[in-house]
Structure formats: structure tokens, C-alpha cells
Design an enzyme around this catalytic site. Structure first.
Site, short mmCIF file in Angstrom:
data_model
loop_
_atom_site.label_atom_id
_atom_site.label_comp_id
_atom_site.label_asym_id
_atom_site.label_seq_id
_atom_site.Cartn_x
_atom_site.Cartn_y
_atom_site.Cartn_z
N ALA A 9 -43.79 -26.42 50.15
CA ALA A 9 -43.94 -24.96 50.06
C ALA A 9 -43.47 -24.45 48.71
O ALA A 9 -42.96 -23.35 48.59
CB ALA A 9 -43.14 -24.30 51.18
N ARG A 15 -52.81 -16.76 43.11
CA ARG A 15 -54.03 -16.05 43.51
C ARG A 15 -53.79 -14.98 44.59
O ARG A 15 -54.67 -14.18 44.88
CB ARG A 15 -55.09 -17.05 43.99
CG ARG A 15 -55.82 -17.71 42.84
CD ARG A 15 -56.76 -18.78 43.32
NE ARG A 15 -56.05 -20.03 43.63
CZ ARG A 15 -56.60 -21.06 44.29
NH1 ARG A 15 -57.83 -20.97 44.72
NH2 ARG A 15 -55.91 -22.16 44.52
N ASN A 168 -59.21 -35.60 52.35
CA ASN A 168 -57.79 -35.61 52.70
C ASN A 168 -57.34 -34.19 53.02
O ASN A 168 -57.53 -33.28 52.22
CB ASN A 168 -57.00 -36.15 51.50
CG ASN A 168 -55.51 -36.09 51.71
OD1 ASN A 168 -55.03 -36.21 52.83
ND2 ASN A 168 -54.78 -35.92 50.62
C1 UD1 Z 1 -53.89 -31.81 47.73
C2 UD1 Z 1 -54.20 -33.29 47.85
C3 UD1 Z 1 -55.69 -33.49 48.13
C4 UD1 Z 1 -56.07 -32.73 49.39
C5 UD1 Z 1 -55.67 -31.28 49.28
C6 UD1 Z 1 -55.86 -30.60 50.61
C7 UD1 Z 1 -52.67 -34.44 46.36
C8 UD1 Z 1 -52.52 -35.08 45.03
N1 UD1 Z 1 -53.87 -33.93 46.62
O1 UD1 Z 1 -54.58 -31.35 46.60
O2 UD1 Z 1 -55.99 -34.86 48.30
O3 UD1 Z 1 -57.46 -32.85 49.61
O4 UD1 Z 1 -54.28 -31.15 48.93
O5 UD1 Z 1 -55.64 -29.24 50.48
O6 UD1 Z 1 -51.76 -34.44 47.15
N2 UD1 Z 1 -47.04 -28.41 46.30
C9 UD1 Z 1 -45.68 -28.40 46.03
N3 UD1 Z 1 -45.27 -28.89 44.83
C10 UD1 Z 1 -46.12 -29.39 43.90
C11 UD1 Z 1 -47.49 -29.40 44.20
C12 UD1 Z 1 -47.92 -28.90 45.40
O7 UD1 Z 1 -44.87 -27.94 46.83
O8 UD1 Z 1 -45.63 -29.81 42.84
C13 UD1 Z 1 -47.51 -27.88 47.58
C14 UD1 Z 1 -48.36 -26.64 47.43
O9 UD1 Z 1 -47.56 -25.47 47.56
C15 UD1 Z 1 -49.34 -26.76 48.58
C16 UD1 Z 1 -49.47 -28.26 48.77
O10 UD1 Z 1 -48.35 -28.85 48.17
O11 UD1 Z 1 -48.84 -26.22 49.76
C17 UD1 Z 1 -50.75 -28.81 48.16
O12 UD1 Z 1 -50.76 -28.54 46.79
P1 UD1 Z 1 -52.10 -28.23 46.02
O13 UD1 Z 1 -51.78 -27.95 44.61
O14 UD1 Z 1 -52.89 -27.21 46.75
O15 UD1 Z 1 -52.83 -29.64 46.11
P2 UD1 Z 1 -54.35 -29.93 45.84
O16 UD1 Z 1 -54.52 -30.19 44.40
O17 UD1 Z 1 -55.19 -28.92 46.47
#
Ligand code: UD1
Ligand code: MG
Length: 455
Positions: A9, A15, A168
Site C-alpha cells: 500500500a 491519478r 498476473n
Molecule cells: C504489478 C505486477 C504485474 C501485475 C500487476 C497487477 C510486478 C512487478 N508487477 O504491476 O505483474 O500484472 O501488478 O495489477 O509486481 N507498490 C508498493 N511499492 C512499490 C511498488 C508498488 O507498495 O514500490 C504497490 C502499489 O501501491 C500497488 C501494488 O504494489 O498497490 C502494485 O504496484 P503497481 O505499480 O500497480 O504494479 P504494476 O506495475 O501494475
């Protein structure tokens, strides 16, 4: 295996264009993260660790009273793998962890339990996947001979891999021993320069683990929320699910698309909700309760046979059997409305007991008062309960008749069977069965000439 839940989180939620952190955005009146935490709680996990980042203090403060909740700060967002790494110091060496996203609010406990059941020992991991007609943006599940080999992110995928429609969801279950072993070894040599949690799949395959997958019943279960449009889409999904549950329990909902519940409701048989009803908090509706259009009802206990007519607003109140409320009534906190009471249009009650059969049919304010059985409150009656500094009580006995436009200046007691004349300002107690009149005496002036307009 003992279960821990890790909720990612840390996302800013740019956005959303909001001062609130993304996971604090409300869905059905409560933060997205509250939905995920409630789901986690149903899984009987030993602990839940929330990885927080931007605006985390607000989030922590909101959930300060929650049991078994731990926090891990990810000061800089370096990817999902890095995020889970931040939780490692609080994660036991044994057991398994379920990774959830704080912005994916509607995954059902049933789906997650099915996923968890696939990980029975340290030789297995389980992935929640979904097939999407348009998989753009998601990590793709790469299989060989049907077996999962790895996940490739959109930005790293070849043209051929981009054709894969199984994606995924981000939700997975991994034995803790492997998280401890693998996460510190992740590399960020990929298109986004991030530490990908998804890279653990290839590591698992290398080490001979079995990678199982499970798919949710519906796509909305794994939909994430990034902006206000997606928020509204899932709000309607959630509201429809709740309406469906109430209809299965026997309620008639005239238009489920115009029904909102931000909380819970228990219902008897044949409860009827007209269009545009909003329920908040925890409500109970007895058998045969009818709720008219545009009513807002919060934390109320409503007995059998009650009719709440259009445009009424009720909060923290109890309504007795067969009472009629509204249209346009306002029932404020600590109102206790008895059986067969009638409360009509533009009547406001607050901290008031209306005993069985009492009536206030039009235009009245009843605050800090008690109205005895069968008493009638005339139109325009006001309990003057506030002197600008303190509040006082008005007590009205049974079978009293309060004339129209009476001001009852509290503290004041009106006895059983007493009557007040219309337009009276009553500042002294009225004994039982007396008539009290407190108003100017009428004079009729003969031959009165009205002023004429000057020419
Ligand atoms: C991620 C997955 C992808 C999947 C998608 C589904 C990875 C590398 N990729 O991609 O395979 O299809 O979710 O929605 O895992 N977050 C953190 N810290 C960070 C990065 C993210 O807490 O450093 C949290 C975000 O708040 C979010 C979630 O992790 O709730 C997913 O992050 P997001 O940046 O949306 O990942 P995607 O690139 O969409
Ligand atoms: Mg995403």
C-alpha cells in the site's frame, strides 16, 4: 502452515488527484484498505503487515485500533519486490505469506482461501491469475507444456509474450523461507529499473518448486483502482453485490442501481426499498418495513410494519412497530419512536421519546423531550430546549393536546390530558387535564381603515 498477510500500500495514487493517500479513498464509505484488511481478517492470519509509503501517517492513524496489524515503511518506491522486502524483518522464517494489494478491494475470502489451500508445504507457491481479453499493462504468465515458468512484465515482454492473455493479478502465496531467501537477491536490471516481486516465480521454478495457479470467479475480484473512474466502477459492483444479498434475503429493491449501503443491514421478510435509498452504518429492518424514495437511514433499529415515507432522514434512532415517518421527516440521534407513532412532514426529533400512539403530523421541533402515549403535537410546536448555553427537558404526559404553534419553554412539564391553546408560549408547568393559554388577547377594532397607497 501459519499464515501472514502482506498488503502492498505504498503507492502514491497520483491519478486520484487527491490529498488522501490512495488506499484511504472510500469505497462504500470506508477506505479501500479497510476492505482488504477485513478480507485478510476472514482468512485467520496470524499477522497482517501493511507496507506503507506516501501519506502513511494518515493511514496508520486511521487503523490504530486494529489488532494484529504491523506496519513496514517503504520510503522510496522501488518496486513490488522491494516493497515485500520491507516487511521481511517482521516475517517469521516459517509459515507462508499471502501478498495482497491495498488498492484491490473486492477479492473474496473464498477465492483467497482456495489459493492458500494450494500451498501446503515449502515446495509450493500459488499465483492468482486471470484471463483478460485485453491484457495490456499486466504481467503475463509464461507457461511451457502447461506449467508456469515465469512472469514477464508488459514493458519487458516480447511481441510473442504480449499475445498471452493469462495475466498476473499480483496476488500470490509464497512460503516465508523462500521470501527470506529470494527477495534480497532480486535484481532491477529490467525495463522499469524496479525490483519485481514477480521474478520469484522463475526462481521457484529453478529450485524445482511447483507453481500452482487459481482463477477468481469474477474479474472484478482482482481489479485495482488507480483513479476516480475505476473507483466508481467498483463502487457500483460492490453496491450491486450488497443489493443482491439483500434481495436473496427477501428484500424488494425497486432499482438495485439506485440503492446504496455503506455498512450493514439485517432484514425481516418483505422489506421494501424504493429508488434512491441510502443506508449507512448498521441498520435493522423488521418484517414488512417500507422505505420510500430518497430516504437516508443511519444506525437505526426499525420494527415490523414501519413505513418511512419519501425524503426522510433518520440517524441513531429506534422506530417502533407500525409507526409512520415522513415524508420529509428528520429523526435525529437518540430518538425513540414508539409503536403506531405518526411523524409527519417537516417534523424534527432529537433525543426525544415518543410513546406509543403519539402524533406530530406537521412542522414541529421536538428536542430533549418526552411525549406520552397518544398525545398530539400540533403543527408548529417547538420545544425551546436551549437557552444559548444549556439544554433543558420538556416532558409531556399521556393524552395531552398541544395546540398549534405552541412554544414549550423548557424545562417544562405538561401533565396527562392537559391542553395548550394554539399560539401559546408555555413557560410554566401545566397540571393534568388543565387548559393552558398563554397568548395575546384578541381585540377586534371596528371601522379600521387600511393605509392607502400615496398617489
Ligand atoms: C504489478 C505486477 C504485474 C501485475 C500487476 C497487477 C510486478 C512487478 N508487477 O504491476 O505483474 O500484472 O501488478 O495489477 O509486481 N507498490 C508498493 N511499492 C512499490 C511498488 C508498488 O507498495 O514500490 C504497490 C502499489 O501501491 C500497488 C501494488 O504494489 O498497490 C502494485 O504496484 P503497481 O505499480 O500497480 O504494479 P504494476 O506495475 O501494475
Ligand atoms: Mg498497477
Amino acid at each position: 502452515m501459519e499464515l501472514s498477510v502482506i498488503i502492498l500500500a505504498a503507492g502514491k495514487g497520483t491519478r486520484m488527484k487527491s490529498v488522501l493517500p490512495k488506499v484511504m479513498q472510500p469505497l462504500a464509505g470506508k477506505p479501500l484498505l479497510a476492505h482488504v484488511l477485513a478480507t485478510a481478517q476472514e482468512l485467520q492470519s496470524s499477522r497482517t503487515i501493511v507496507v506503507y509509503g506516501h501519506g502513511g501517517e494518515v493511514v496508520q492513524k486511521h487503523f490504530a485500533n486494529q489488532d494484529n496489524l504491523a506496519w513496514a515503511l517503504q520510503a522510496e518506491q522501488k518496486g513490488t519486490g522491494h516493497a515485500v522486502q520491507m516487511a521481511l524483518s517482521q516475517l517469521p522464517e516459517t509459515g507462508k505469506s499471502l501478498i495482497l494489494y491495498g488498492d484491490v478491494p473486492l477479492t473474496t475470502p473464498e477465492t483467497l482461501q482456495k489459493l492458500l489451500d494450494l500451498v501446503v508445504d515449502n515446495q509450493k507457491i500459488a499465483l492468482l491469475t486471470v484471463n483478460l481479453a485485453n491484457p495490456t499493462g499486466y504481467g503475463r504468465i509464461v507457461r511451457e507444456a502447461g506449467l508456469v515458468q515465469r512472469i514477464v512484465e508488459q514493458k519487458d515482454a516480447s511481441e510473442q509474450e504480449k499475445q498471452i492473455t493469462e495475466v498476473n493479478t499480483g496476488i500470490l502465496c509464497v512460503p516465508n523461507c523462500h521470501l527470506h531467501q529470494w527477495l534480497p537477491t532480486l535484481k532491477n536490471n529490467n525495463a522499469q529499473g524496479e525490483y519485481y516481486l514477480t521474478d520469484v516465480i522463475a526462481l521457484a521454478v529453478q529450485q524445482g518448486l511447483a507453481v500452482h495457479t487459481y482463477q477468481p470467479q469474477a474479474a472484478w475480484e482482482v481489479e485495482g483502482i488507480n483513479d476516480k473512474l475505476q473507483l466508481s466502477t467498483l463502487e457500483r459492483v460492490y453496491q450491486r453485490l450488497q443489493a443482491d444479498n439483500l434481495m436473496r434475503a427477501g428484500a424488494t429493491i425497486i432499482d438495485p442501481a439506485r440503492f446504496d449501503m455503506r455498512g450493514t443491514a439485517t432484514i425481516g421478510m418483505d422489506v421494501f426499498f424504493d429508488a434512491n435509498v441510502l443506508l449507512e452504518g448498521d441498520n435493522h429492518f423488521g418484517n414488512g418495513v417500507k422505505v420510500g424514495t430518497n430516504c437516508v437511514i443511519k444506525n437505526c433499529k426499525i420494527a415490523d410494519g414501519v413505513e418511512i415515507r419519501a425524503n426522510s432522514v433518520l440517524e441513531d434512532a429506534e422506530i417502533g412497530q407500525n409507526a409512520q415517518i415522513g415524508p420529509f421527516a428528520r429523526i435525529r440521534p437518540q430518538s425513540k419512536i414508539g409503536a403506531n407513532v405518526h411523524i409527519g412532514n417537516f417534523v424534527e426529533t432529537k433525543n426525544t421519546i415518543m410513546a406509543d400512539g403519539a402524533k406530530a403530523n406537521h412542522l414541529a421541533y421536538l428536542g430533549d423531550s418526552e411525549v406520552g402515549e397518544r398525545s398530539n403535537i400540533g403543527a408548529g410546536t417547538i420545544t425551546c430546549n436551549y437557552d444559548g448555553a444549556n439544554k433543558f427537558k420538556t416532558i409531556i404526559g399521556a393524552d395531552a393536546f398541544i395546540g398549534s404553534n405552541s412554544s414549550l419553554i423548557a424545562p417544562v412539564v405538561i401533565g396527562d390530558g392537559a391542553t395548550t391553546g394554539a399560539g401559546s408560549a408555555i413557560s410554566k408547568d401545566v397540571p393534568a387535564n388543565h387548559l393552558a393559554v398563554a397568548r395575546g388577547i384578541q381585540r377586534n377594532i371596528e371601522g379600521w381603515n387600511r393605509p392607502q397607497k400615496k398617489k
